[in-house]
Design a protein around this motif. Structure first.
Motif: not given
Length: 213
Positions: A173, A176-177, A190
């Motif tokens: 998570p 991924l940002k 997500e």
């Protein structure tokens, strides 16, 4: 600067990122490049010109892969032009591409490099299992590739995303940002992206290994 919040990725020359991007993914074979490609692919970055294009299970574009291996600059330039005409952001993944990264960066507009680093012994061990070759010899080669990549990372003036495979994979998570920001992706699901990445990894490890890779 880097601190304890490091999520497995660091952007260098972030001030040079542009809206149009040719994302070039670098790393040794068996070194996590398919994982990196999967991340961008599942975030919505195209790796094909259209639905009829052939993409391998490792997310390598067949035409680009063949032209690069054959050093066919004309076909490379034509294919790159087609990608750039069709997509403002697109991805190109091919292990060993870092050996000619500067030449490739001159060929593609708005190059945004991605370099992924994985624990060298595990990379060498996977190569040794597939190729039936000496582990230590392959470890030496892997370390040489990473040394070359680190030198390129230090000298490049292009935007560059540095990825720690182990750190990124264990904290998807947060990673991924950073990846989405680098690709210019402003919104994504997500849960769906992570499920897609996991599915790509499952299919990758279930396939029959390519000894030449």
């Amino acid at each position: 600067m880097i601190d304890s919040s490091f999520a497995g990725a660091l952007i260098k020359n972030e001030h040079k990122t542009t809206e149009r991007k040719s994302i070039i993914i670098c790393g040794p074979t068996r070194g996590g490049t398919s994982f990196a490609a999967s991340v961008f692919y599942r975030l919505g970055v195209p790796f094909t010109r259209d639905p009829d294009d052939r993409l391998t299970i490792r997310l390598e574009h067949s035409d680009l892969m063949r032209a690069f291996s054959a050093r066919d600059r004309r076909t490379l330039e034509t294919t790159v032009e087609e990608f750039c005409y069709l997509h403002s952001v697109w991805g190109w993944k091919l292990p060993a591409i870092e050996s000619q990264l500067e030449a490739v960066a001159q060929m593609v507009p708005n190059p945004h490099a991605v370099m992924i680093f994985k624990e060298p012994l595990s990379v060498a061990a996977r190569k040794a299992i597939v190729r039936k070759k000496d582990l230590v010899l392959l470890l030496e080669r892997v370390v040489k590739v990473y040394t070359r990549m680190a030198a390129l990372a230090a000298s490049t003036e292009h935007p560059l995303l540095l990825i720690s495979y182990d750190k990124a994979a264990s904290n998807l998570p947060a990673f991924l940002k950073v990846a989405a920001n680098y690709a210019g992706v402003t919104a994504y699901d997500e849960e769906a992206v992570i499920a897609g990445i996991q599915d790509d990894q499952r299919r990758y490890f279930e396939r029959k290994p390519d000894v030449a890779a």
